[in-house]
Motif scaffolding. Structure first.
Motif, PDB file in Angstrom:
ATOM      1  N   VAL A 192      20.076 102.552  11.263  1.00  0.00           N
ATOM      2  CA  VAL A 192      18.642 102.761  11.052  1.00  0.00           C
ATOM      3  C   VAL A 192      18.264 102.171   9.692  1.00  0.00           C
ATOM      4  N   SER A 193      17.090 101.589   9.624  1.00  0.00           N
ATOM      5  CA  SER A 193      16.706 100.921   8.384  1.00  0.00           C
ATOM      6  C   SER A 193      16.530 101.921   7.254  1.00  0.00           C
ATOM      7  N   ALA A 194      16.785 101.462   6.044  1.00  0.00           N
ATOM      8  CA  ALA A 194      16.724 102.332   4.869  1.00  0.00           C
ATOM      9  C   ALA A 194      15.329 102.920   4.712  1.00  0.00           C
ATOM     10  N   TRP A 217      13.223 103.729   7.132  1.00  0.00           N
ATOM     11  CA  TRP A 217      13.066 104.858   8.040  1.00  0.00           C
ATOM     12  C   TRP A 217      13.857 106.066   7.561  1.00  0.00           C
ATOM     13  N   GLN A 218      15.018 105.793   6.954  1.00  0.00           N
ATOM     14  CA  GLN A 218      15.814 106.908   6.426  1.00  0.00           C
ATOM     15  C   GLN A 218      14.999 107.743   5.450  1.00  0.00           C
TER      16      GLN A 218
END
Lengths: 553, 353
Positions: free
Chosen positions: B314-316, B318-319
């Motif tokens: 998951v992209s940073a 979105w994190q």
């Protein structure tokens, strides 16, 4: 000022009845604060209201001001039934109340305060400051006060702030104005100004309700008087022919309640001595002014006085909560040198503060942890706290003090006022004190719990504890004390052995020296005593807070 | 409140049940996160991954333990991230240069001495925080914001912004064991995890079984009442800020040792992660409430969540969003729990009559 002899019809013409309560009943969980009261509020006159702690004065006024609602009964304004659900509602009917603790924003100007939430705007958002300022000036002219509309309220004297509160009510076209102990924080000069304003307003047909404990003031300013006792009206008439003994008689009643039978015991040696205690306040005068006293083992010393007399401040000096005082304190003949509260507790002094919620309890902690907070070192070996022994001690005190609780692990805020007070007393007793300081120990608790607290006090005294207790309740101080000290303006204005103390003497002593420029009651950082009602919290600045406090009991 | 006398028994039971679930919510969340990632992310449950994850978590958890005490006492400590950076630089300086008194020779230290000195620096910054807050009456937020900048600036100044690299130590001085802090293990478990366990147990013991711990809660719950009960409020505040500084110093050591280098920007925004872990674990920002165990679980939820999302790819960005949602959600649930808890207690009390 008061109308001289008039026939009833004359009265009705001159002072028409603006608001009535019929069969008013207000029930709080566990207490009936108002019992079928009938009250007439006359317009163009000052209706004074007296009564002891918890007599129901404030409750009745809160009902009128829309803060509380009657459990049953009717309120009529100008002959029409009304239901007042909020202060806004009451304001719409022309009712304004000025609470003892002023409800102002010190950082905002006079104009901004007067028109807060009712700002006049252009196009719905741009405040029309010029016109508000003009209206403020007009109000100040009406009140004959020279207060600049642009002054921040915090820069005004307490008396002027009160005028701003009155202007705020007038700006909402108040026709009925309730003043709750308006002079308690005022200097003599400020009181004169306030009385002149009241006179003017009366002339303009405003109906004023005036609550106070200061008898001489009531007699001076009032046109009609209503006396409350235990939620019922015991006397209501025009001020004519009313004197202090009349008021006291109606306040106390002929047959007084018996709180606790005296257990005869002899006093032991002196356990506490104060020498020349003086506590300066931030106004350059003294909250406590040269107080010396002595207390013996087994003696109950009552300190009576009005709000702001310096009683709470005196106790704070003794316990070490106030560190700026001068003077000496001796416990069992030895000078107390440790200024900290912990040091005082170690020397056998314990305090039960006036305001349980703010000073006595940590609301979100469990009952157990509150009880043992002052005596944890006795339950600790090295650094290890024995939870088992702690629980044992707590159980023991719960039994001895007959605290009604479901579990000692519940938050202390879930308890009723009386049970909370017993937790505070338990906390103080766990430290094994030889001097117990109790500040308004019966405040905000019901009559049953009150009797129990007093029974405990008697028993402790019989066991050799020296007790100093502060109260604004005449009956209490007369019933419980072995000796009574009356304080006024920070000084001891009277000292009576119980044998020759009378209510009238106490009241006279408590009014002595007032108007001596004691303007420091508020704002000095100390909680002013608030003798008029258990229902009003000290932080009762706003109506919401009042309501919330009542609900939580 | 007045009319709840008879039908209470059943309701009290269902209330207590729900209350129990709510109280254990952080733990339940941790289990859910674990179960989810063990299906969604390959190799998530491998021993190697668990150890790596725990090492990540330990850094935040140690900071959060110190932070929890501060928050329970009614304060906040924004300076911990900067203390991490400063302490890393102090450790690096001591290993590389020792202390040069300008006499033509320098004092060199072994690893143990370095740890002591670095811990002392962290405690000292904490003491400065406490001094500002208690004696000079500065609001905790502002006082620690100030030390945040001061400590960060000092870290930058120590190396003119450069990194101290190759902190391998010198066997002659006994500082070659420095790397063991970050890379070593005992019984197959990394040293940093042992440190977390030790600090966690110590803090939990303090909070539950000593008067000091009780006083921390009391000060946060009602400072005035605590003072009038004889609690030495100033002393308590000194303890919490100094302990928080100590925890930050330990983290500084761990990171410097793990990277075998110290960079002055290390620890930037760590204070926010620590606050998040404490809040997620049920610590109340208004003071008086919170548990060390809860904070550690909270740190694990945040750590596992971010590592798991990385493993899932998951992209940073979105994190970050997900982390924020979890924190807000946790606080909302916490409010509900408080209300329910009060209700259950009131009902039990009302049942007494």
């Amino acid at each position: 000022m008061a109308a001289t002899s008039m026939a009833p019809t004359d009265q009705a013409e001159k002072h028409p009845i603006g608001l009535t309560i019929r069969d008013g009943v207000k029930v709080y969980p566990g207490t009936r604060a108002l019992k079928n009261v009938d009250f007439d509020l006359r317009m163009g006159a000052v209706n004074v209201l007296v009564g002891e702690n918890g007599a129901g004065k404030s409750t009745m006024m809160k009902v009128i001001a829309g803060v509380e609602r009657l459990t049953s009964g009717r309120i009529t304004i100008d002959g029409r039934d009304v239901v007042l659900t909020s202060t806004k509602d009451a304001a719409r009917h022309g009712i304004g109340m000025i609470f003892q603790e002023l409800n102002l924003f010190p950082n905002m100007t006079v104009t901004e305060n007067i028109f807060i939430t009712r700002e006049k705007t252009r196009a719905g958002f741009d405040i029309d400051m010029a016109s508000l300022r003009e209206e403020t000036r007009a109000l100040m002219r009406r009140l004959e006060q020279d207060i600049d509309p642009d002054t921040p309220v915090g820069d005004l004297k307490v008396g002027q702030q009160q005028i701003v509160e009155i202007a705020k009510s007038l700006a909402q076209n108040a026709r009925i104005l309730i003043l709750d102990e308006p002079t308690s924080a005022l200097s003599a000069a400020e009181v004169e100004i306030l009385f002149r304003v009241i006179d003017d307003l009366r002339g303009q047909g405003v109906g004023i309700v005036y609550i106070s404990h200061r008898m001489d003031e009531l007699i001076r300013v009032g046109d009609y008087i209503t006396v409350l006792r235990d939620g019922a009206i015991t006397g209501s008439q025009s001020m004519e022919g009313v004197d202090i003994p009349w008021i006291v008689r109606h306040m106390i009643g002929e047959s007084s309640k018996d709180f606790a039978k005296e257990i005869a015991h002899d006093f032991g040696p002196e356990v506490l001595r104060l020498e020349h205690i003086r506590a300066p306040n931030s106004h350059g005068s003294f909250d406590v002014d040269d107080v010396s006293l002595s207390l013996r083992e087994g003696e109950i010393l009552g300190i009576y006085g009005l709000m702001g007399a310096g009683r709470t401040e005196l106790l704070e000096c003794i316990i070490g909560g106030n560190t700026t005082y001068k003077g000496e304190i001796y416990v069992r003949g030895e000078r107390v040198s440790d200024p900290s509260v912990a040091g005082r507790i170690a020397r056998g002094i314990a305090l039960i503060p006036e305001d349980r919620k703010r000073d006595g309890l940590i609301q979100i902690l469990p009952i157990r942890e509150n009880m043992t907070l002052s005596s944890l070192s006795a339950l600790t070996k090295g650094i290890h706290l024995s939870l088992k022994r702690e629980l044992g001690v707590v159980r023991d005190f719960i039994r001895r003090m007959t605290v009604k609780i479901a579990s000692p692990e519940h938050e202390v805020s879930s308890l009723s006022g009386g049970n909370q007070q017993k937790v505070v007393i338990s906390k103080a007793l766990m430290t094994g004190p030889s001097v117990l300081l109790m500040d308004e120990p019966s405040r905000g608790i019901d009559i049953g719990a009150k009797a129990e607290v007093f029974r405990v006090m008697r028993k402790l005294a019989a066991d050799g504890l020296g007790i100093i207790f502060v109260t604004s309740d005449l009956e209490e101080v007369m019933q419980l004390s072995d000796r009574i000290i009356v304080m006024s303006n920070g000084r001891i204005s009277g000292m009576f052995d119980i044998a020759d103390a009378t209510e009238t003497k106490l009241i006279e002593a408590s009014a002595r020296g007032h108007g001596g420029g004691h303007g420091g009651g508020h704002g000095s950082g100390h909680p002013p005593a608030q003798p008029h009602s258990p229902a009003a919290g000290p932080e009762g600045r706003g109506t919401e807070i009042h309501a919330a406090e009542d609900a939580s009991r | 409140m007045t009319d709840t006398t008879n039908p209470t028994a059943a309701r009290v039971d269902s209330g207590s049940m729900l209350l129990l679930i709510l109280q254990a919510r952080t733990f339940i969340a941790l289990i859910l996160v674990f179960v989810f990632f063990s299906f969604a992310a390959p190799n998530f449950l491998s021993a190697a991954n668990i150890v790596i994850m725990s090492k990540h978590v330990a850094i935040n958890a140690i900071l959060a333990i110190g932070m929890t005490f501060v928050i329970i006492s009614g304060g906040i400590d924004l300076s911990v991230g900067s203390i991490v950076g400063l302490c890393g630089m102090v450790a690096g300086w001591l290993i590389l240069n020792g202390i040069n008194l300008g006499l033509g020779w320098s004092i060199q230290f072994n690893t143990f001495e370095i740890v002591l000195i670095v811990a002392g620096v962290g405690v000292l910054v904490g003491a400065v925080n406490a001094f500002l807050i208690t004696k000079l009456n500065v609001a905790p937020f502002i006082a620690t914001l100030g030390t945040l900048y001061i400590a960060r600036g000092a870290a930058m100044l120590s190396s003119e912004g450069r990194t101290f690299a190759n902190l391998n130590g010198n066997p002659e001085y006994g500082s070659d064991t420095f790397r063991w802090i970050g890379a070593g293990d005992m019984l197959g478990i990394p040293v940093s995890i042992w440190m977390l366990v030790a600090i966690g147990l110590f803090a939990a013991y303090i909070s539950r079984r000593t008067p000091l711990g009780r006083y921390i809660y009391a000060v946060g719950g009602n400072e005035k009442a605590a003072a009038l009960s004889g609690v030495k409020v100033t002393r308590i505040k000194y303890f919490v800020y100094m302990f928080s500084g100590f925890c930050a110093a330990m983290v500084g050591l761990i990171i410097a040792s793990q990277l075998v280098a110290s960079h002055p920007a290390t620890g930037d925004t760590f204070e926010l992660n620590a606050i998040a872990a404490a809040v997620l674990g049920g610590t109340s920002m208004s003071g008086g409430r919170g548990r060390i165990g809860g904070t550690i679980v909270g740190a694990f939820v945040i750590g596992v969540l971010s590592d798991g999302l990385v493993m899932m790819g998951v992209s940073a960005f979105w994190q970050t969003v997900i982390k924020g949602l979890v924190i807000v959600g946790a606080v909302v649930i916490d409010q509900a729990q408080q209300r329910l808890q009060a209700k259950v207690a009131l009902r039990a009390q009302a049942a007494l009559g």
